[in-house]
Design a protein around this motif. Sequence first.
Motif, PDB file in Angstrom:
ATOM      1  N   GLN A 282      11.205  72.330  27.906  1.00  0.00           N
ATOM      2  CA  GLN A 282      11.635  73.136  26.777  1.00  0.00           C
ATOM      3  C   GLN A 282      11.932  72.226  25.575  1.00  0.00           C
ATOM      4  OE1 GLN A 282      11.643  76.364  26.264  1.00  0.00           O
ATOM      5  NE2 GLN A 282      12.506  76.100  24.199  1.00  0.00           N
ATOM      6  N   ARG A 283      12.568  71.089  25.842  1.00  0.00           N
ATOM      7  CA  ARG A 283      12.858  70.130  24.775  1.00  0.00           C
ATOM      8  C   ARG A 283      11.572  69.577  24.172  1.00  0.00           C
ATOM      9  NH1 ARG A 283      17.014  68.124  28.770  1.00  0.00           N
ATOM     10  NH2 ARG A 283      19.033  68.893  28.026  1.00  0.00           N
ATOM     11  N   LEU A 284      10.575  69.351  25.026  1.00  0.00           N
ATOM     12  CA  LEU A 284       9.301  68.844  24.519  1.00  0.00           C
ATOM     13  C   LEU A 284       8.667  69.846  23.549  1.00  0.00           C
ATOM     14  CD1 LEU A 284       6.894  66.915  24.416  1.00  0.00           C
ATOM     15  CD2 LEU A 284       6.042  67.993  26.507  1.00  0.00           C
ATOM     16  N   PHE A 285       8.666  71.114  23.899  1.00  0.00           N
ATOM     17  CA  PHE A 285       8.043  72.098  23.017  1.00  0.00           C
ATOM     18  C   PHE A 285       8.877  72.353  21.774  1.00  0.00           C
ATOM     19  CE2 PHE A 285       5.284  72.747  26.593  1.00  0.00           C
ATOM     20  CZ  PHE A 285       4.073  73.091  25.989  1.00  0.00           C
ATOM     21  N   GLU A 286      10.167  72.162  21.851  1.00  0.00           N
ATOM     22  CA  GLU A 286      10.986  72.222  20.637  1.00  0.00           C
ATOM     23  C   GLU A 286      10.630  71.055  19.719  1.00  0.00           C
ATOM     24  OE1 GLU A 286      14.956  72.277  22.090  1.00  0.00           O
ATOM     25  OE2 GLU A 286      14.874  74.384  22.746  1.00  0.00           O
ATOM     26  N   PHE A 287      10.345  69.907  20.310  1.00  0.00           N
ATOM     27  CA  PHE A 287       9.882  68.772  19.520  1.00  0.00           C
ATOM     28  C   PHE A 287       8.562  69.123  18.827  1.00  0.00           C
ATOM     29  CE2 PHE A 287       7.089  65.060  19.251  1.00  0.00           C
ATOM     30  CZ  PHE A 287       7.864  64.162  18.528  1.00  0.00           C
ATOM     31  N   LEU A 288       7.656  69.726  19.553  1.00  0.00           N
ATOM     32  CA  LEU A 288       6.358  70.103  18.978  1.00  0.00           C
ATOM     33  C   LEU A 288       6.519  71.154  17.884  1.00  0.00           C
ATOM     34  CD1 LEU A 288       4.160  70.248  22.204  1.00  0.00           C
ATOM     35  CD2 LEU A 288       4.089  68.513  20.406  1.00  0.00           C
ATOM     36  N   ASP A 289       7.529  72.020  18.023  1.00  0.00           N
ATOM     37  CA  ASP A 289       7.764  73.028  16.991  1.00  0.00           C
ATOM     38  C   ASP A 289       8.059  72.379  15.648  1.00  0.00           C
ATOM     39  OD1 ASP A 289       7.397  75.052  18.801  1.00  0.00           O
ATOM     40  OD2 ASP A 289       9.541  75.359  19.202  1.00  0.00           O
ATOM     41  N   GLY A 290       8.672  71.220  15.676  1.00  0.00           N
ATOM     42  CA  GLY A 290       8.983  70.516  14.436  1.00  0.00           C
ATOM     43  C   GLY A 290       7.856  69.640  13.930  1.00  0.00           C
ATOM     44  N   ARG A 291       6.760  69.637  14.643  1.00  0.00           N
ATOM     45  CA  ARG A 291       5.608  68.814  14.244  1.00  0.00           C
ATOM     46  C   ARG A 291       4.346  69.680  14.203  1.00  0.00           C
ATOM     47  NH1 ARG A 291       5.813  63.282  15.111  1.00  0.00           N
ATOM     48  NH2 ARG A 291       3.713  63.389  14.209  1.00  0.00           N
ATOM     49  N   PRO A 292       4.206  70.500  13.170  1.00  0.00           N
ATOM     50  CA  PRO A 292       3.015  71.356  13.080  1.00  0.00           C
ATOM     51  C   PRO A 292       1.715  70.566  13.030  1.00  0.00           C
ATOM     52  CG  PRO A 292       4.290  71.382  11.028  1.00  0.00           C
ATOM     53  CD  PRO A 292       5.133  70.727  12.049  1.00  0.00           C
ATOM     54  N   ASP A 293       1.801  69.306  12.616  1.00  0.00           N
ATOM     55  CA  ASP A 293       0.593  68.484  12.585  1.00  0.00           C
ATOM     56  C   ASP A 293       0.056  68.181  13.976  1.00  0.00           C
ATOM     57  OD1 ASP A 293       3.092  66.951  12.748  1.00  0.00           O
ATOM     58  OD2 ASP A 293       1.803  65.179  12.801  1.00  0.00           O
ATOM     59  N   LEU A 294       0.865  68.491  15.013  1.00  0.00           N
ATOM     60  CA  LEU A 294       0.443  68.228  16.387  1.00  0.00           C
ATOM     61  C   LEU A 294       0.075  69.504  17.138  1.00  0.00           C
ATOM     62  CD1 LEU A 294       3.183  65.593  17.371  1.00  0.00           C
ATOM     63  CD2 LEU A 294       0.843  65.139  16.617  1.00  0.00           C
ATOM     64  N   ASP A 295      -0.089  70.603  16.408  1.00  0.00           N
ATOM     65  CA  ASP A 295      -0.397  71.869  17.078  1.00  0.00           C
ATOM     66  C   ASP A 295      -1.653  71.785  17.932  1.00  0.00           C
ATOM     67  OD1 ASP A 295       1.810  73.194  16.244  1.00  0.00           O
ATOM     68  OD2 ASP A 295       0.827  74.295  14.615  1.00  0.00           O
ATOM     69  N   HIS A 296      -2.585  70.960  17.539  1.00  0.00           N
ATOM     70  CA  HIS A 296      -3.841  70.857  18.293  1.00  0.00           C
ATOM     71  C   HIS A 296      -3.629  70.252  19.686  1.00  0.00           C
ATOM     72  CE1 HIS A 296      -3.238  66.908  16.473  1.00  0.00           C
ATOM     73  NE2 HIS A 296      -4.118  66.398  17.343  1.00  0.00           N
ATOM     74  N   LEU A 297      -2.446  69.641  19.905  1.00  0.00           N
ATOM     75  CA  LEU A 297      -2.163  69.045  21.213  1.00  0.00           C
ATOM     76  C   LEU A 297      -1.393  69.983  22.137  1.00  0.00           C
ATOM     77  CD1 LEU A 297      -1.152  65.418  20.132  1.00  0.00           C
ATOM     78  CD2 LEU A 297      -3.320  66.174  21.093  1.00  0.00           C
ATOM     79  N   ARG A 298      -1.001  71.144  21.631  1.00  0.00           N
ATOM     80  CA  ARG A 298      -0.226  72.063  22.457  1.00  0.00           C
ATOM     81  C   ARG A 298      -0.950  72.443  23.748  1.00  0.00           C
ATOM     82  NH1 ARG A 298       4.289  74.931  20.853  1.00  0.00           N
ATOM     83  NH2 ARG A 298       5.171  74.276  18.865  1.00  0.00           N
TER      84      ARG A 298
END
Length: 775
Positions: free
Chosen positions: A241-257
């Motif tokens: 959950q913490r990892l995806f919260e981190f990704l939420d703050g990095r829209p430039d990394l959406d392609h890695l979701r």
Amino acid sequence: MPETGLRSAPRFSIIVPVFNVQGFLRACLNSLLAQDFADFEVIAVDDRSPDRSGEILAEYAARDPRVITVRHEENRGIGAARNTGVDRASGDYLLFLDSDDTLTPGSLRAMADRLAGAEDPDLLLFDHVRSYWWHEVKPSAARELLAAAGAEVFRPAERTEFLQMFAVVWNRAFRRDFFVDNGFRYTDGLYEDALMVYTTMLTAERAVCLDHACVEYRQRRHGNSMKTPGRKHFTIFEQYQRLFEFLDGRPDLDHLRPLFFERMVSHFLFTGARESRVPVGDRPEYFHRAAAMYRRHKPAGFTPPEDVDARQFQALERGSYRAFQALGLVNRTRESGRQRLRTAQGAMSRRAASVSYAMQRRRPLDPGLAVFSAYWNRTPSCNPLAVYEKAKELVPHLHGVWVVREDLVDTLPDGMDHVVVGTPRYWEVMARATYFVNNVNFADHLVKRPGQVHLQTHHGTPLKRMGIDQQKYPAAAKGMSMRKLLERADRWDLSVSSNQHSTEQWERVYPCGFESVDAGYPRNDVFFRTGSQEVLDIRARLGIAPGSTAVLYAPTVRDYQVGYVPRLDLEKITRALGPDVVLLVRTHYFYDQDPRLQQLQEQGALIDVSRHSSVEELCLAADALVTDYSSIMFDYAALDRPIINYADDWETYVRSRGVTFDLLSGRPGETPGVVATDEDELIEAFRSGRWNGTEAGELRAAFRARFCPWDDGHAAERVVRRTFLGAEDPSPAPLPLSERTVAPSPREAARRVEGAVLTGPAEHPSGRPDVELTG
């Protein structure tokens, strides 16, 4: 010494969290301090380890200023320990090494060279190997990936293949400024490595690879928190959950979701399928938590990759535990475990001589029944006998029964209850007893029932290699099945230890789930409870003439030889030492009685004590001990009498059996006294007086301090209170060496008795004089 030069800070800060690893910690620290690149500091964080790991850390810190120890006042977990290490670190780069793993030779040099060549990147990814308890070593799955990277410097977020490496923090180095400036902190609970790996990889701008296996990752058979089942494994959901919260703050990394989503789900499935992590009863809840995470974080248009089982993903998405069960994943490991149990039970049934054993195991345990055995069902002796005697005193309701061979029944003391292997009562006792005490292992046919407690007392301090270490020495293993050996050791609940060296060795070479009882050896209590007259009486029974110097010669077995092969010309030795010296010769119990010894005894050249029932009495009777590599030296050291090591085949013994330290080094704490490598040296040691000289005494004192820290006459009491009375900490606490009163030497015993005859009452049975004795 550290390569400091003009630098104000070390190149590496190696952070080692420490908790319950006393059997492995020395190997870890030694692997660091032996590196040929010395510009580093070790931040060892004792996370309030309940064992003696803290003492080991203090020893290393006192010896090498690069070792810095920090202690938590309460256990806070590996993540908090690593954070403490980061706060204390001053190096350019952070390395996180688990305290049961080791750094391979040359690793720090290879890392330093690679980092310098790449102008200090944010991350360095390096290789590792997996080391198994049966001494197999396997390369990592990332070996080819790391090799292919060569000297390339890359941005990890743009190279997804590196995001799929083994997600642990100990296979990479972090530039400290990068780590600290970005505010990285370890979270509580398990699976903190994955979160740290992914967030640092996605943040780093520059990373490089090193094609060098720097870490030997120990695959522990027991004691790994990841392999201990419980609800703590539910922490995996919080970490992702913490990892995806981190990704939420990095829209430039959406392609890695999609990549991280697949990694998350695969990790959930891997963890949930193992009984060693998620107990069967918790699996429905675990599944529903995983399904909720699946639906919450599924990227739009996600389809499972070809290399995974899409049906499992689909079952999670639907939230149907019944459909998930139908796939067989949940039951797979459990069924294999049941099959293994059925196989073991079938084999046991075939071995058991009586069907009644299975029937008896259906009856309740007898809480007052204890089974004792020593040396493969020989005559009662050694630590089990000392525990038995003390239990009669402290736990009077306990009924002890000895397992003995049929041919030795006549040697038992009157009134000692016993059973013979294979008899109906034997099967009943083995089925219903609550306690089992032995200095070796009970037979394979014994089935340990829930509620039964096994106490392993051992029968010596290990100079020679034991347990899984024997795999490297075929002459010692002799076809032994290590898996069966460890299955027997799996029955141990408590393991008696005579010193810290033994504690560390037993925990490492028998990777099982027992608790160490650091109590000293019960059999050595007699050394502190024997008075002068008793010493003289023992000598008289053995036939030692008054005024003689008695030398006990007790060599150990040679694995590379068949049968008893004398290492000394005993007739020559006795002739050279003269009529005032009497040699007591005790061959190893593995050997049959030697006819030549009997002949020499008949000639009056020596006294053959090979079949004497008590080795402790022999030690009390002897003025000095001559041995080679036998563990008797560690017991005899408690008496503080001279020890001479006759080591004519040391190099051969080391190659064939292996040793845990260099007995012949001459260093305090390793060599107990004079060393002789041939007969002439041995004779000279006695004739010159070196055997009992000042230098020998100093070595003996250091050896005694290291290997007899808990032998004070109360070891059996500590063991009994822990085993049968449930005491949390062994008590009473061991007396300091300076406050112990050991049995008098034969010469001192004679002086005291003669003085007592002149002045009145002799002495207290403990050996302490009640009156002032005259010369």
